[in-house]
Write a protein that holds these residues in place. Sequence first.
Motif, PDB file in Angstrom:
ATOM      1  N   ALA A 101      26.482  14.536 -12.622  1.00 48.12           N
ATOM      2  CA  ALA A 101      26.361  13.854 -11.324  1.00 48.12           C
ATOM      3  C   ALA A 101      25.604  14.713 -10.319  1.00 48.12           C
ATOM      4  CB  ALA A 101      27.740  13.508 -10.781  1.00 48.12           C
ATOM      5  N   GLN A 102      24.600  14.110  -9.649  1.00 50.00           N
ATOM      6  CA  GLN A 102      23.871  14.813  -8.586  1.00 50.00           C
ATOM      7  C   GLN A 102      24.510  14.591  -7.212  1.00 50.00           C
ATOM      8  OE1 GLN A 102      21.326  12.853 -10.676  1.00 50.00           O
ATOM      9  NE2 GLN A 102      21.266  14.681 -11.955  1.00 50.00           N
ATOM     10  N   HIS A 103      25.214  13.473  -7.075  1.00 52.86           N
ATOM     11  CA  HIS A 103      25.884  13.157  -5.816  1.00 52.86           C
ATOM     12  C   HIS A 103      27.324  12.758  -6.123  1.00 52.86           C
ATOM     13  CE1 HIS A 103      22.150  13.101  -3.438  1.00 52.86           C
ATOM     14  NE2 HIS A 103      21.603  12.579  -4.525  1.00 52.86           N
ATOM     15  N   ILE A 104      28.268  13.312  -5.358  1.00 54.58           N
ATOM     16  CA  ILE A 104      29.684  13.057  -5.584  1.00 54.58           C
ATOM     17  C   ILE A 104      30.317  12.624  -4.272  1.00 54.58           C
ATOM     18  CG2 ILE A 104      31.890  14.063  -6.308  1.00 54.58           C
ATOM     19  CD1 ILE A 104      29.897  16.183  -7.782  1.00 54.58           C
ATOM     20  N   PHE A 105      30.916  11.447  -4.265  1.00 53.47           N
ATOM     21  CA  PHE A 105      31.637  10.923  -3.114  1.00 53.47           C
ATOM     22  C   PHE A 105      33.130  10.887  -3.449  1.00 53.47           C
ATOM     23  CE2 PHE A 105      27.390   9.365  -2.501  1.00 53.47           C
ATOM     24  CZ  PHE A 105      27.216   9.186  -1.137  1.00 53.47           C
ATOM     25  N   TYR A 106      33.929  11.327  -2.505  1.00 55.78           N
ATOM     26  CA  TYR A 106      35.377  11.273  -2.651  1.00 55.78           C
ATOM     27  C   TYR A 106      35.908  10.489  -1.458  1.00 55.78           C
ATOM     28  CZ  TYR A 106      40.192  13.105  -3.263  1.00 55.78           C
ATOM     29  OH  TYR A 106      41.538  13.247  -3.449  1.00 55.78           O
ATOM     30  N   ALA A 129      37.427  26.077  -2.526  1.00 58.00           N
ATOM     31  CA  ALA A 129      38.052  26.188  -1.209  1.00 58.00           C
ATOM     32  C   ALA A 129      37.286  25.375  -0.171  1.00 58.00           C
ATOM     33  CB  ALA A 129      38.131  27.652  -0.786  1.00 58.00           C
ATOM     34  N   ASP A 130      35.961  25.426  -0.232  1.00 56.33           N
ATOM     35  CA  ASP A 130      35.151  24.672   0.723  1.00 56.33           C
ATOM     36  C   ASP A 130      35.319  23.166   0.533  1.00 56.33           C
ATOM     37  OD1 ASP A 130      34.190  26.987   1.845  1.00 56.33           O
ATOM     38  OD2 ASP A 130      32.329  26.997   0.686  1.00 56.33           O
ATOM     39  N   VAL A 131      35.376  22.738  -0.727  1.00 53.77           N
ATOM     40  CA  VAL A 131      35.532  21.308  -1.006  1.00 53.77           C
ATOM     41  C   VAL A 131      36.888  20.825  -0.511  1.00 53.77           C
ATOM     42  CG1 VAL A 131      35.605  19.542  -2.797  1.00 53.77           C
ATOM     43  CG2 VAL A 131      33.980  21.427  -2.995  1.00 53.77           C
ATOM     44  N   ARG A 132      37.933  21.587  -0.797  1.00 53.92           N
ATOM     45  CA  ARG A 132      39.276  21.178  -0.352  1.00 53.92           C
ATOM     46  C   ARG A 132      39.381  21.188   1.171  1.00 53.92           C
ATOM     47  NH1 ARG A 132      42.381  20.547  -4.772  1.00 53.92           N
ATOM     48  NH2 ARG A 132      41.825  21.754  -6.632  1.00 53.92           N
ATOM     49  N   PRO A 152      42.898   8.983   7.556  1.00 55.76           N
ATOM     50  CA  PRO A 152      43.569   9.151   6.265  1.00 55.76           C
ATOM     51  C   PRO A 152      43.155   8.127   5.216  1.00 55.76           C
ATOM     52  CG  PRO A 152      45.074   8.232   7.891  1.00 55.76           C
ATOM     53  CD  PRO A 152      43.842   8.621   8.629  1.00 55.76           C
ATOM     54  N   GLU A 153      42.470   7.073   5.640  1.00 58.01           N
ATOM     55  CA  GLU A 153      41.969   6.063   4.702  1.00 58.01           C
ATOM     56  C   GLU A 153      40.503   5.767   5.004  1.00 58.01           C
ATOM     57  OE1 GLU A 153      44.418   2.621   4.873  1.00 58.01           O
ATOM     58  OE2 GLU A 153      46.075   3.563   3.804  1.00 58.01           O
ATOM     59  N   HIS A 154      39.705   5.652   3.932  1.00 58.10           N
ATOM     60  CA  HIS A 154      38.315   5.209   3.979  1.00 58.10           C
ATOM     61  C   HIS A 154      37.320   6.242   4.496  1.00 58.10           C
ATOM     62  CE1 HIS A 154      40.297   1.541   3.083  1.00 58.10           C
ATOM     63  NE2 HIS A 154      40.594   1.218   4.332  1.00 58.10           N
ATOM     64  N   SER A 155      37.765   7.366   5.053  1.00 57.82           N
ATOM     65  CA  SER A 155      36.816   8.451   5.316  1.00 57.82           C
ATOM     66  C   SER A 155      36.435   9.063   3.968  1.00 57.82           C
ATOM     67  CB  SER A 155      37.439   9.500   6.234  1.00 57.82           C
ATOM     68  OG  SER A 155      38.607  10.043   5.648  1.00 57.82           O
ATOM     69  N   PHE A 156      35.354   9.845   3.936  1.00 54.58           N
ATOM     70  CA  PHE A 156      34.930  10.367   2.641  1.00 54.58           C
ATOM     71  C   PHE A 156      34.160  11.669   2.776  1.00 54.58           C
ATOM     72  CE2 PHE A 156      31.703   7.352   4.093  1.00 54.58           C
ATOM     73  CZ  PHE A 156      30.510   8.016   3.879  1.00 54.58           C
ATOM     74  N   VAL A 157      34.089  12.367   1.654  1.00 54.50           N
ATOM     75  CA  VAL A 157      33.314  13.597   1.529  1.00 54.50           C
ATOM     76  C   VAL A 157      32.176  13.327   0.558  1.00 54.50           C
ATOM     77  CG1 VAL A 157      33.336  16.005   0.762  1.00 54.50           C
ATOM     78  CG2 VAL A 157      35.304  15.066   2.003  1.00 54.50           C
ATOM     79  N   TRP A 158      30.990  13.772   0.904  1.00 55.12           N
ATOM     80  CA  TRP A 158      29.806  13.591   0.051  1.00 55.12           C
ATOM     81  C   TRP A 158      29.230  14.970  -0.259  1.00 55.12           C
ATOM     82  CZ3 TRP A 158      24.659  11.218   2.348  1.00 55.12           C
ATOM     83  CH2 TRP A 158      23.643  11.302   1.385  1.00 55.12           C
ATOM     84  N   TYR A 159      29.124  15.258  -1.546  1.00 53.81           N
ATOM     85  CA  TYR A 159      28.518  16.515  -1.987  1.00 53.81           C
ATOM     86  C   TYR A 159      27.201  16.218  -2.691  1.00 53.81           C
ATOM     87  CZ  TYR A 159      27.637  20.860  -4.472  1.00 53.81           C
ATOM     88  OH  TYR A 159      27.052  22.008  -4.952  1.00 53.81           O
ATOM     89  N   ARG A 196      23.454  21.574  -2.292  1.00 52.61           N
ATOM     90  CA  ARG A 196      24.797  22.169  -2.183  1.00 52.61           C
ATOM     91  C   ARG A 196      25.416  21.889  -0.816  1.00 52.61           C
ATOM     92  NH1 ARG A 196      25.869  25.871  -6.249  1.00 52.61           N
ATOM     93  NH2 ARG A 196      27.393  26.953  -4.946  1.00 52.61           N
ATOM     94  N   ARG A 197      25.138  20.708  -0.310  1.00 50.46           N
ATOM     95  CA  ARG A 197      25.603  20.339   1.025  1.00 50.46           C
ATOM     96  C   ARG A 197      26.837  19.448   0.947  1.00 50.46           C
ATOM     97  NH1 ARG A 197      22.093  17.171   5.727  1.00 50.46           N
ATOM     98  NH2 ARG A 197      23.746  17.167   7.312  1.00 50.46           N
ATOM     99  N   LEU A 198      27.853  19.781   1.732  1.00 46.95           N
ATOM    100  CA  LEU A 198      29.058  18.968   1.877  1.00 46.95           C
ATOM    101  C   LEU A 198      28.997  18.236   3.211  1.00 46.95           C
ATOM    102  CD1 LEU A 198      31.876  21.381   0.667  1.00 46.95           C
ATOM    103  CD2 LEU A 198      31.528  19.057  -0.196  1.00 46.95           C
ATOM    104  N   THR A 199      29.134  16.911   3.161  1.00 53.15           N
ATOM    105  CA  THR A 199      29.132  16.105   4.374  1.00 53.15           C
ATOM    106  C   THR A 199      30.459  15.373   4.484  1.00 53.15           C
ATOM    107  OG1 THR A 199      26.739  15.759   4.199  1.00 53.15           O
ATOM    108  CG2 THR A 199      27.963  14.266   5.639  1.00 53.15           C
ATOM    109  N   VAL A 200      31.111  15.486   5.632  1.00 52.83           N
ATOM    110  CA  VAL A 200      32.367  14.784   5.888  1.00 52.83           C
ATOM    111  C   VAL A 200      32.064  13.608   6.808  1.00 52.83           C
ATOM    112  CG1 VAL A 200      34.701  14.974   6.826  1.00 52.83           C
ATOM    113  CG2 VAL A 200      33.654  16.933   5.649  1.00 52.83           C
TER     114      VAL A 200
END
Length: 225
Positions: A141-146, A168-171, A182-189, A194-198
């Motif tokens: 995967a090149q892009h990961i959404f949580y 640690a950075d991802v958590r 607490p619902e429907h927000s997401f993290v995109w890596y 190597r960028r994390l977007t909240v």
Amino acid sequence: MIGYDERTFVAGPTGSGKSTVLNVLFSGLRNQRLLYDTKDEWQVHDVEPVTDVAAIDWRRPVIHFRGDGGPDEAQELFSAAWRIPNLTICVHELADLCDHLPNRTPVAVRRWITKGRAHGRGLLGGTQRPVGMPRIARTEAQHIFYVLPRLDPEDEDIVVRMCEAGGADVRAAIAKAQDIAPEHSFVWYAKKTRRLTVSPPMPRHILATSIVTEAPRPGRQVARY
């Protein structure tokens, strides 16, 4: 920006809005697209669903295929799709492709995941249980959404390991998203940068761009943002 030929993974529990994120990403592409509807849950605007791989009209810009998602069917579909360049396949539950047995992924699916990008073939994949999805998808995967709320610990661990920004950075990013909503927000890596977007929940005007909606069914409870 997400390329049509990349591998994009979206994880989130039931009701999180995972499928909504997938549908928005799918709808935003301008190349040929195929929605693999393994649970008969979706409808695509102005597109009639097909239930037989042999009956697919590969000339159509958007294809909606409904099936059981088992390994035999996935092998047939991905093998047939390999003949088509510049095609992105969207699967709402990647674990269906291998019958929730990560090491039993069909050959054609593995080839699509590992070699498809070099041939202009993309994949949008989601899952409620990352522990059961094709193992090869975890590394490609090149892009990961949580998408929140948070997954079970064993599933969250897999998503964290898929990101290469450091556990640690991802958590920390996941916790920040949880503070936002607490619902429907997401993290995109994004693996390349190597960028994390909240991000907060997607706004309604973005959700409205989706050409995919839930198929009407009596008594169905629809999760919405």
